[in-house]
Design a protein around this motif. Structure first.
Motif, short mmCIF file in Angstrom:
data_model
loop_
_atom_site.label_atom_id
_atom_site.label_comp_id
_atom_site.label_asym_id
_atom_site.label_seq_id
_atom_site.Cartn_x
_atom_site.Cartn_y
_atom_site.Cartn_z
N VAL A 2 0.86 -1.18 0.00
CA VAL A 2 0.00 0.00 0.00
C VAL A 2 0.90 1.23 0.00
N THR A 3 0.31 2.35 -0.33
CA THR A 3 1.01 3.62 -0.23
C THR A 3 0.31 4.45 0.83
N ILE A 4 1.05 4.83 1.85
CA ILE A 4 0.51 5.71 2.88
C ILE A 4 0.67 7.14 2.39
N VAL A 5 -0.42 7.91 2.43
CA VAL A 5 -0.44 9.28 1.96
C VAL A 5 -0.64 10.19 3.16
N ARG A 6 0.34 11.04 3.42
CA ARG A 6 0.28 11.95 4.57
C ARG A 6 0.38 13.38 4.09
N ALA A 7 -0.66 14.15 4.35
CA ALA A 7 -0.71 15.55 3.93
C ALA A 7 -0.34 16.47 5.08
N PRO A 8 0.46 17.49 4.79
CA PRO A 8 0.80 18.44 5.85
C PRO A 8 -0.43 19.27 6.24
N LEU A 9 -0.42 19.72 7.46
CA LEU A 9 -1.48 20.59 7.96
C LEU A 9 -1.07 22.03 7.66
N ILE A 10 -1.95 22.75 6.97
CA ILE A 10 -1.66 24.14 6.62
C ILE A 10 -2.79 25.04 7.10
N TYR A 12 -8.14 31.93 5.03
CA TYR A 12 -9.21 32.34 5.93
C TYR A 12 -8.89 32.02 7.39
N GLY A 13 -7.67 31.49 7.62
CA GLY A 13 -7.25 31.17 8.98
C GLY A 13 -7.66 29.80 9.48
N SER A 14 -8.22 28.98 8.59
CA SER A 14 -8.64 27.63 8.97
C SER A 14 -7.54 26.62 8.65
N GLU A 15 -7.36 25.65 9.56
CA GLU A 15 -6.38 24.60 9.31
C GLU A 15 -7.03 23.51 8.47
N ARG A 34 -5.83 19.93 5.66
CA ARG A 34 -4.79 19.07 5.08
C ARG A 34 -4.54 19.50 3.64
N ASP A 35 -3.27 19.58 3.27
CA ASP A 35 -2.87 19.97 1.91
C ASP A 35 -2.56 18.70 1.12
N TRP A 36 -3.61 18.08 0.59
CA TRP A 36 -3.46 16.81 -0.12
C TRP A 36 -2.67 16.95 -1.41
N ALA A 37 -2.63 18.13 -2.00
CA ALA A 37 -1.86 18.34 -3.22
C ALA A 37 -0.36 18.20 -2.97
N ASN A 38 0.08 18.41 -1.73
CA ASN A 38 1.50 18.32 -1.39
C ASN A 38 1.77 17.19 -0.40
N ALA A 39 0.97 16.15 -0.48
CA ALA A 39 1.13 15.01 0.43
C ALA A 39 2.39 14.22 0.10
N VAL A 40 2.92 13.58 1.13
CA VAL A 40 4.08 12.69 0.99
C VAL A 40 3.56 11.26 0.89
N ARG A 41 4.08 10.52 -0.08
CA ARG A 41 3.66 9.13 -0.29
C ARG A 41 4.79 8.18 0.11
#
Length: 115
Positions: free
Chosen positions: A9-17, A21-24, A26-33
């Motif tokens: 499997v590939t684990i996909v981890r997205a950074p929290l940005i 608008y000041g809301s946190e 996940r940035d799935w476009a820049n996720a690490v696989r």
């Protein structure tokens, strides 16, 4: 080795940005696989295996379960996604790390596919 735990499997981890608008979020476009081999992915047992929501739109949620072999821990978080067999699955709940003698015996994780 038995016939189990031969999948990858590939684990996909997205950074929290923080968005503009000041809301946190996940940035799935820049996720690490991260590719992880030696696991087993199976359909979840009924009745939690699948469900449909037809109130607003046709939605099917299918349950899957990931297992590692004995003695193997994986770096998987409940905020991650898992890519498997052409599907992108969301981690559904806490990761089960089963311990024996103070060490991880194996890992189990509930996954879900939403169509």
């Amino acid at each position: 080795m038995s016939g189990l735990h031969r999948q990858a499997v590939t684990i996909v981890r997205a950074p929290l940005i923080t968005d503009r608008y000041g809301s946190e979020r996940r940035d799935w476009a820049n996720a690490v696989r991260t590719l992880v081999s030696g696991v087993e992915v199976q359909p979840a047992a009924a009745p939690a295996a699948s469900q449909e929501d037809t109130i607003d739109r046709q939605t099917a949620v299918t349950g899957w379960r990931l297992y590692t072999r004995r003695g193997v821990d994986v770096d998987l978080l409940e905020t991650d996604r898992v890519e498997y067999d052409g599907m992108t699955l969301e981690v559904d709940g806490k990761i089960g790390r089963w311990r024996m003698g103070g060490r991880v015996h194996h890992v189990e994780a509930e996954l879900k596919e939403i169509d």
